[in-house]
Scaffold this motif. Structure first.
Motif, PDB file in Angstrom:
ATOM      1  N   GLU A 179     -14.956   9.582   0.587  1.00 25.13           N
ATOM      2  CA  GLU A 179     -14.729  10.473  -0.540  1.00 25.13           C
ATOM      3  C   GLU A 179     -13.410  11.219  -0.347  1.00 25.13           C
ATOM      4  OE1 GLU A 179     -19.390  11.735  -1.393  1.00 25.13           O
ATOM      5  OE2 GLU A 179     -18.131  12.998  -0.111  1.00 25.13           O
ATOM      6  N   ARG A 180     -12.676  11.393  -1.445  1.00 28.47           N
ATOM      7  CA  ARG A 180     -11.515  12.286  -1.419  1.00 28.47           C
ATOM      8  C   ARG A 180     -11.946  13.635  -1.981  1.00 28.47           C
ATOM      9  NH1 ARG A 180      -7.808   9.255  -3.548  1.00 28.47           N
ATOM     10  NH2 ARG A 180      -6.811   8.773  -1.572  1.00 28.47           N
ATOM     11  N   LEU A 181     -11.618  14.698  -1.256  1.00 28.23           N
ATOM     12  CA  LEU A 181     -12.013  16.044  -1.645  1.00 28.23           C
ATOM     13  C   LEU A 181     -10.790  16.798  -2.134  1.00 28.23           C
ATOM     14  CD1 LEU A 181     -14.221  16.871   1.487  1.00 28.23           C
ATOM     15  CD2 LEU A 181     -14.898  15.673  -0.601  1.00 28.23           C
ATOM     16  N   ARG A 182     -10.859  17.247  -3.387  1.00 22.60           N
ATOM     17  CA  ARG A 182      -9.815  18.083  -3.979  1.00 22.60           C
ATOM     18  C   ARG A 182     -10.535  19.231  -4.685  1.00 22.60           C
ATOM     19  NH1 ARG A 182      -6.962  12.886  -6.345  1.00 22.60           N
ATOM     20  NH2 ARG A 182      -5.271  12.519  -4.867  1.00 22.60           N
ATOM     21  N   PRO A 183     -10.719  20.343  -4.015  1.00 19.73           N
ATOM     22  CA  PRO A 183     -11.527  21.430  -4.573  1.00 19.73           C
ATOM     23  C   PRO A 183     -11.103  21.825  -5.980  1.00 19.73           C
ATOM     24  CG  PRO A 183     -10.991  21.886  -2.295  1.00 19.73           C
ATOM     25  CD  PRO A 183     -10.221  20.658  -2.671  1.00 19.73           C
ATOM     26  N   ALA A 184     -12.119  22.068  -6.836  1.00 20.48           N
ATOM     27  CA  ALA A 184     -11.839  22.369  -8.247  1.00 20.48           C
ATOM     28  C   ALA A 184     -12.915  23.283  -8.849  1.00 20.48           C
ATOM     29  CB  ALA A 184     -11.749  21.064  -9.040  1.00 20.48           C
ATOM     30  N   PRO A 185     -13.078  24.563  -8.454  1.00 23.89           N
ATOM     31  CA  PRO A 185     -12.346  25.226  -7.378  1.00 23.89           C
ATOM     32  C   PRO A 185     -12.920  24.914  -6.001  1.00 23.89           C
ATOM     33  CG  PRO A 185     -13.848  26.774  -8.391  1.00 23.89           C
ATOM     34  CD  PRO A 185     -13.949  25.497  -9.187  1.00 23.89           C
ATOM     35  N   ASP A 186     -14.203  24.482  -5.952  1.00 24.32           N
ATOM     36  CA  ASP A 186     -14.824  24.107  -4.686  1.00 24.32           C
ATOM     37  C   ASP A 186     -15.225  22.642  -4.729  1.00 24.32           C
ATOM     38  OD1 ASP A 186     -14.631  26.781  -4.112  1.00 24.32           O
ATOM     39  OD2 ASP A 186     -16.790  27.185  -4.264  1.00 24.32           O
ATOM     40  N   ALA A 187     -15.249  22.008  -3.575  1.00 26.60           N
ATOM     41  CA  ALA A 187     -15.867  20.691  -3.432  1.00 26.60           C
ATOM     42  C   ALA A 187     -17.151  20.900  -2.631  1.00 26.60           C
ATOM     43  CB  ALA A 187     -14.931  19.726  -2.713  1.00 26.60           C
ATOM     44  N   VAL A 188     -18.300  20.666  -3.251  1.00 23.86           N
ATOM     45  CA  VAL A 188     -19.590  20.901  -2.609  1.00 23.86           C
ATOM     46  C   VAL A 188     -20.036  19.618  -1.916  1.00 23.86           C
ATOM     47  CG1 VAL A 188     -21.994  21.543  -2.967  1.00 23.86           C
ATOM     48  CG2 VAL A 188     -20.185  22.673  -4.273  1.00 23.86           C
ATOM     49  N   LEU A 189     -20.382  19.734  -0.637  1.00 23.23           N
ATOM     50  CA  LEU A 189     -20.752  18.580   0.186  1.00 23.23           C
ATOM     51  C   LEU A 189     -22.241  18.656   0.501  1.00 23.23           C
ATOM     52  CD1 LEU A 189     -17.769  18.729   2.721  1.00 23.23           C
ATOM     53  CD2 LEU A 189     -17.831  17.783   0.401  1.00 23.23           C
ATOM     54  N   ASP A 190     -22.974  17.602   0.147  1.00 24.26           N
ATOM     55  CA  ASP A 190     -24.383  17.553   0.440  1.00 24.26           C
ATOM     56  C   ASP A 190     -24.597  17.416   1.944  1.00 24.26           C
ATOM     57  OD1 ASP A 190     -23.068  15.054  -0.111  1.00 24.26           O
ATOM     58  OD2 ASP A 190     -24.979  14.064   0.265  1.00 24.26           O
ATOM     59  N   GLU A 193     -14.316  12.670  -5.153  1.00 21.05           N
ATOM     60  CA  GLU A 193     -13.999  11.363  -5.738  1.00 21.05           C
ATOM     61  C   GLU A 193     -14.409  10.258  -4.779  1.00 21.05           C
ATOM     62  OE1 GLU A 193      -9.989   8.751  -6.880  1.00 21.05           O
ATOM     63  OE2 GLU A 193      -9.822  10.798  -6.109  1.00 21.05           O
ATOM     64  N   ARG A 194     -15.231   9.326  -5.248  1.00 21.46           N
ATOM     65  CA  ARG A 194     -15.601   8.167  -4.437  1.00 21.46           C
ATOM     66  C   ARG A 194     -14.426   7.207  -4.398  1.00 21.46           C
ATOM     67  NH1 ARG A 194     -21.360   7.628  -3.788  1.00 21.46           N
ATOM     68  NH2 ARG A 194     -20.947   5.682  -2.713  1.00 21.46           N
ATOM     69  N   VAL A 224       0.844  -1.193   0.000  1.00 23.18           N
ATOM     70  CA  VAL A 224       0.000   0.000   0.000  1.00 23.18           C
ATOM     71  C   VAL A 224       0.874   1.235   0.000  1.00 23.18           C
ATOM     72  CG1 VAL A 224      -1.998  -1.061   1.121  1.00 23.18           C
ATOM     73  CG2 VAL A 224      -0.193  -0.066   2.529  1.00 23.18           C
ATOM     74  N   ARG A 225       0.317   2.326  -0.528  1.00 20.27           N
ATOM     75  CA  ARG A 225       1.034   3.593  -0.554  1.00 20.27           C
ATOM     76  C   ARG A 225       0.034   4.723  -0.311  1.00 20.27           C
ATOM     77  NH1 ARG A 225       2.330   4.193  -7.072  1.00 20.27           N
ATOM     78  NH2 ARG A 225       0.161   4.158  -7.754  1.00 20.27           N
ATOM     79  N   ARG A 226       0.571   5.919  -0.116  1.00 17.30           N
ATOM     80  CA  ARG A 226      -0.271   7.072   0.163  1.00 17.30           C
ATOM     81  C   ARG A 226      -1.346   7.231  -0.909  1.00 17.30           C
ATOM     82  NH1 ARG A 226      -1.508  12.280  -0.763  1.00 17.30           N
ATOM     83  NH2 ARG A 226      -1.718  13.665   1.052  1.00 17.30           N
ATOM     84  N   GLY A 227      -2.581   7.444  -0.448  1.00 17.97           N
ATOM     85  CA  GLY A 227      -3.699   7.660  -1.358  1.00 17.97           C
ATOM     86  C   GLY A 227      -4.515   6.433  -1.650  1.00 17.97           C
ATOM     87  N   ASP A 228      -3.978   5.233  -1.363  1.00 13.45           N
ATOM     88  CA  ASP A 228      -4.736   4.007  -1.603  1.00 13.45           C
ATOM     89  C   ASP A 228      -5.945   3.931  -0.673  1.00 13.45           C
ATOM     90  OD1 ASP A 228      -2.932   3.199  -3.511  1.00 13.45           O
ATOM     91  OD2 ASP A 228      -1.939   1.697  -2.260  1.00 13.45           O
ATOM     92  N   ALA A 229      -6.981   3.247  -1.129  1.00 13.57           N
ATOM     93  CA  ALA A 229      -8.158   2.961  -0.315  1.00 13.57           C
ATOM     94  C   ALA A 229      -8.484   1.480  -0.463  1.00 13.57           C
ATOM     95  CB  ALA A 229      -9.343   3.813  -0.748  1.00 13.57           C
TER      96      ALA A 229
END
Length: 336
Positions: A273-284, A259-260, A171-176
């Motif tokens: 979920e991974r959140l990487r704003p582009a420009p915002d990440a909208v969360l329900d 990103e799921r 495993v490495r950084r970012g894996d799920a």
């Protein structure tokens, strides 16, 4: 914004939670080193037979369980309350493996209902925040294992044979990675991760030699090993099947900046979920935990704007409404 909640455990940390949370500069970092390898975030789940250890106390001094009980719809939302009652139905942790965890298993919901009076088993998933170059997890047996063979390994504490019969997954950084209930597993040394799971602390230990506990006495959930080992998935897991536990769904970017992370097999238990704003990440709107893993920015709700930075753990109630994360920031969001 939540402070650290690090009950004592039986395996060692390496100070990674203290370093990670200390980087936030918000005064919430725990002491590093020793036997505090887990930070239980927004927890309404107590350690097995050790309450109130593990339960979250909010910054205003209220236990989170009491706050939710006083306003379940505000915290969880009406739809969630209709399905699960006044229960968040997830548990989130930071986990710092200062040493390899012992090989162990969590029962599924059917076993927990019939043997442990619980509506939940303990499926779980891991999002890797940091990992040593040679970091691995052990996940499932690589061949079919007979019930007598498994019982013999456990009774003799034949750790070499047990580990040799598992799948070793780098495993490495970012894996799920999704770990279904019943699957034997061990997290290797040198890993810092965010874990989301069903809200229980049920573990059946297959290994305990060299760890700070009496596994022969406490490793079977009070059921005796003859019964407890019935929850173990002893079937062979092929490489292809194991890869399916680590594969996000096709087209996993559900909306800009979100990103799921987990395969569809996890859908009945939790969402990561991974959140990487582009420009915002909208969360329900949802009861959710946000762990800020890199950078900095701000989380805005209908009520406030909160500056955020790597190392923070944030509890977002349903009543906060639609939120937006913006900035040069990366985070992981966990929810039911």
């Amino acid at each position: 914004m939540l402070p650290a909640n690090t009950p004592r455990s039986f395996y060692r940390d390496a100070g990674r939670i203290a370093a990670f949370r200390g980087a936030a500069g918000d005064g919430t970092a725990p002491a590093g080193g020793g036997y505090h390898p887990e930070d239980w975030v927004a927890s309404t789940t107590a350690r097995f037979q050790a309450a109130p250890a593990g339960l979250t106390v909010l910054p205003d001094g209220r236990p989170l369980t009491d706050a939710i009980a006083a306003d379940p719809v505000g915290w969880l939302g009406a739809d969630h309350v209709e399905r699960h009652g006044a229960d968040p139905a997830i548990l989130v942790k930071l986990l710092d493996a200062g040493e390899r965890l012992p090989l162990h298993v969590h029962p599924d919901g059917r076993f927990a209902a019939s043997h442990l009076a619980s509506p939940y088993g303990k499926a779980e998933a891991w999002v890797i925040v940091d990992a040593a170059p040679d970091a691995v997890v052990h996940l499932g047996f690589s061949r079919d294992v007979g019930s007598d063979e498994l019982a013999g390994w456990v009774a003799r504490q034949d750790v070499g044979e047990m580990l040799a019969s598992t799948n070793r997954i780098p495993v490495r950084r970012g894996d799920a990675v999704f770990c279904p209930a019943g699957l034997p597993h061990a997290i290797g040394a040198g890993i810092l991760l965010v874990e989301v799971q069903e809200p229980t602390d049920f573990s059946v230990l297959l290994e305990w030699t060299g760890f700070d506990l009496d596994g022969a006495a406490v490793g079977h959930l009070g059921l005796g090993f003859d019964e407890a080992l019935r929850c173990v998935d002893r079937a062979a897991w092929s490489e292809a099947r194991i890869r399916g536990l680590a594969a996000a769904r096709p087209g996993s970017t559900t909306r800009p900046g979100v990103e799921r992370l987990l395969p569809t097999a996890a859908d009945g238990f939790f969402t990561a979920e991974r959140l990487r704003p582009a420009p915002d990440a909208v969360l329900d709107p949802a009861f959710s935990v946000v762990v800020v893993t890199a950078g900095g920015g701000e989380l805005s709700t209908g009520h406030e704007i909160l500056p955020v930075r790597a190392g923070m753990t944030l509890l977002v109630p349903f009543g906060a409404g639609t939120c937006a994360l913006r900035g040069r920031v990366e985070a992981v969001r966990l929810l039911r």
